[in-house]
Motif scaffolding. Structure first.
Motif, mmCIF file in Angstrom:
data_model
loop_
_atom_site.group_PDB
_atom_site.id
_atom_site.type_symbol
_atom_site.label_atom_id
_atom_site.label_comp_id
_atom_site.label_asym_id
_atom_site.label_seq_id
_atom_site.Cartn_x
_atom_site.Cartn_y
_atom_site.Cartn_z
ATOM 1 N N GLN A 175 11.826 4.216 -5.424
ATOM 2 C CA GLN A 175 12.763 3.088 -5.439
ATOM 3 C C GLN A 175 12.984 2.528 -4.036
ATOM 4 O OE1 GLN A 175 16.580 3.948 -7.165
ATOM 5 N NE2 GLN A 175 17.340 1.889 -6.816
ATOM 6 N N VAL A 176 13.140 3.403 -3.057
ATOM 7 C CA VAL A 176 13.353 2.936 -1.676
ATOM 8 C C VAL A 176 12.119 2.205 -1.174
ATOM 9 C CG1 VAL A 176 13.672 3.683 0.709
ATOM 10 C CG2 VAL A 176 15.064 4.683 -1.109
ATOM 11 N N GLU A 217 0.827 -1.205 0.000
ATOM 12 C CA GLU A 217 0.000 0.000 0.000
ATOM 13 C C GLU A 217 0.861 1.255 0.000
ATOM 14 O OE1 GLU A 217 -2.480 -0.648 3.401
ATOM 15 O OE2 GLU A 217 -3.643 -2.212 2.387
ATOM 16 N N ALA A 218 1.964 1.240 0.723
ATOM 17 C CA ALA A 218 2.868 2.389 0.741
ATOM 18 C C ALA A 218 3.494 2.621 -0.629
ATOM 19 C CB ALA A 218 3.964 2.184 1.784
ATOM 20 N N CYS A 219 3.740 1.552 -1.364
ATOM 21 C CA CYS A 219 4.296 1.684 -2.725
ATOM 22 C C CYS A 219 3.279 2.294 -3.679
ATOM 23 C CB CYS A 219 4.701 0.319 -3.268
ATOM 24 S SG CYS A 219 6.288 -0.236 -2.694
ATOM 25 N N GLN A 220 2.020 2.024 -3.459
ATOM 26 C CA GLN A 220 0.976 2.471 -4.373
ATOM 27 C C GLN A 220 0.566 3.928 -4.158
ATOM 28 O OE1 GLN A 220 0.076 0.375 -6.907
ATOM 29 N NE2 GLN A 220 1.732 -0.772 -5.975
ATOM 30 N N GLU A 221 0.747 4.415 -2.952
ATOM 31 C CA GLU A 221 0.299 5.766 -2.636
ATOM 32 C C GLU A 221 1.394 6.782 -2.939
ATOM 33 O OE1 GLU A 221 -0.856 5.934 1.440
ATOM 34 O OE2 GLU A 221 -2.306 4.304 1.224
ATOM 35 N N PRO A 222 1.013 7.913 -3.501
ATOM 36 C CA PRO A 222 2.000 8.982 -3.646
ATOM 37 C C PRO A 222 2.289 9.568 -2.266
ATOM 38 C CG PRO A 222 -0.140 9.667 -4.508
ATOM 39 C CD PRO A 222 -0.282 8.242 -4.065
ATOM 40 N N TYR A 231 9.262 -2.986 0.051
ATOM 41 C CA TYR A 231 8.219 -3.957 -0.295
ATOM 42 C C TYR A 231 8.833 -5.274 -0.773
ATOM 43 C CZ TYR A 231 4.692 -6.340 -3.021
ATOM 44 O OH TYR A 231 3.872 -7.304 -3.544
ATOM 45 N N SER A 232 9.849 -5.193 -1.624
ATOM 46 C CA SER A 232 10.502 -6.403 -2.140
ATOM 47 C C SER A 232 11.115 -7.226 -1.018
ATOM 48 C CB SER A 232 11.580 -6.028 -3.157
ATOM 49 O OG SER A 232 11.012 -5.390 -4.263
#
Length: 100
Positions: free
Chosen positions: A44-45, A30-35, A50-51
């Motif tokens: 990238q961070v 969810e943090a990756c998806q939100e601006p 997430y990875s």
């Protein structure tokens, strides 16, 4: 079986960890998806975070599967390649990590 360990009151240890890791990996997704503002980290961070959670989740899936299989598995002389692979998977943490 190498994957077995002390009993956990609410189930198997790897299953308990898996449940927690799923929540953390979902939060990271969810943090990756939100601006987010730049203070929260670059894209990238956030993707690396997430990875990393997904890698831990995959490793824990392999451990949980080994715990489930160890409850009924009894080592026997190998007659097939599948039996040999099962034996290696259940007895060797490194093999489980590679399959994850």
């Amino acid at each position: 079986c190498a994957a077995s360990g002390p009993a956990v009151p609410h189930g198997l240890p790897a299953e308990s960890c898996l449940k927690t890791l799923k929540q953390f990996s979902q939060s990271a997704w969810e943090a990756c998806q939100e601006p987010l503002p730049t203070e929260a980290g670059t894209v990238q961070v956030r993707w690396e975070v997430y990875s990393t959670w997904m890698l831990l989740l995959c490793l824990q899936h392999a451990e949980a599967e080994a715990e489930r299989c160890c409850r009924s598995w009894v080592p026997k002389p190998w007659r097939t390649e599948a039996q040999a692979l099962r034996h290696l998977f259940l007895r060797n943490h490194s093999v489980r990590a590679l399959t994850a």
